[in-house]
Design a protein around this motif. Sequence first.
Motif, short mmCIF file in Angstrom:
data_model
loop_
_atom_site.label_atom_id
_atom_site.label_comp_id
_atom_site.label_asym_id
_atom_site.label_seq_id
_atom_site.Cartn_x
_atom_site.Cartn_y
_atom_site.Cartn_z
N ALA A 244 0.80 -1.95 -0.08
CA ALA A 244 -0.19 -0.06 0.08
C ALA A 244 0.73 1.05 0.18
CB ALA A 244 -0.78 -0.45 1.20
N TYR A 245 0.29 2.52 -0.60
CA TYR A 245 0.61 3.64 -0.27
C TYR A 245 0.25 4.60 0.92
CZ TYR A 245 3.37 1.66 -4.42
OH TYR A 245 3.80 0.96 -5.26
N PRO A 246 0.24 4.60 1.86
CA PRO A 246 -0.20 5.07 3.20
C PRO A 246 -0.12 7.18 3.15
CG PRO A 246 1.19 3.57 4.27
CD PRO A 246 1.87 4.09 2.87
N VAL A 247 0.86 7.70 2.04
CA VAL A 247 0.69 8.75 1.99
C VAL A 247 0.76 9.04 1.02
CG1 VAL A 247 2.01 10.80 3.24
CG2 VAL A 247 1.99 9.36 4.38
N LYS A 248 0.19 9.95 0.34
CA LYS A 248 -0.54 10.26 -0.90
C LYS A 248 -0.21 11.72 -1.36
CE LYS A 248 -2.84 6.30 -1.34
NZ LYS A 248 -2.88 5.54 -1.98
N VAL A 249 0.16 11.93 -2.67
CA VAL A 249 -0.18 13.24 -2.76
C VAL A 249 -1.14 13.53 -3.66
CG1 VAL A 249 1.12 15.00 -4.64
CG2 VAL A 249 2.47 13.80 -3.28
N ILE A 250 -1.37 13.09 -4.66
CA ILE A 250 -2.91 12.36 -5.27
C ILE A 250 -3.32 12.18 -4.53
CG2 ILE A 250 -4.22 12.16 -7.53
CD1 ILE A 250 -1.52 12.90 -8.36
N PRO A 251 -4.80 12.10 -4.13
CA PRO A 251 -5.76 10.91 -3.06
C PRO A 251 -6.70 10.91 -3.85
CG PRO A 251 -6.77 13.69 -3.09
CD PRO A 251 -5.42 13.50 -3.54
N ILE A 252 -6.30 9.19 -4.03
CA ILE A 252 -6.63 8.49 -5.17
C ILE A 252 -6.49 7.10 -4.33
CG2 ILE A 252 -7.45 7.60 -7.08
CD1 ILE A 252 -6.89 9.66 -8.14
N ALA A 253 -6.90 6.43 -3.35
CA ALA A 253 -6.84 4.63 -3.33
C ALA A 253 -5.21 4.24 -3.52
CB ALA A 253 -8.13 4.22 -2.72
#
Length: 184
Positions: free
Chosen positions: A89-98
């Motif tokens: 998973a990618y917990p911290v994202k720049v673009i908020p798509i799951a």
Amino acid sequence: MTYQEGLNQIDKATERIVEANRLTMEAVNNAFLFTWQWWIALAMIIIPWVIWLVFRDRNSSARIFAAGLLLMVLSEVLDIVGVGLGKWAYPVKVIPIATVSFSFRLSLLPVFAMLLMQIKPKLNPFIKAMIFGIFGAYIGLPLLSVIDLYKKIDWSLHYSFIILTIMYLLAHWFSRRKSFQAVE
């Protein structure tokens, strides 16, 4: 299960995807936005492309960029599968798509590969592929994990090494095709 039951189940799954994206957007906006991890992720999207623009070989940049695009498509498809199956998973994202993380797959990896392709072009591509796989799997992913940009759930970094090595070799092969001729 009947056809209609299958459609109903897909509707339920779509609702869960929408809910996952809503939760992700809420987490990014309320917890991650403008944190130092968020800024690093943003920099990982922008800085590699700036480096590419400055240091690219202008005589072969279209050919190498095409190979980079191939690498981006392959890595994004594999990434969607891996995230969807709960392998990472990618917990911290720049673009908020799951299910999306642009910083690693669509910036760092392809730019690193494109730069490797143009540096010492006569060097054995298997050596470059090993360098790409080692840096991506055993250095890049653990560093991303330390700063919460990547979370390994049910996955071995050895698999990432193998996949990254093969992906580099495929992109390298693609960049060396003679079929890059002018369209007439």
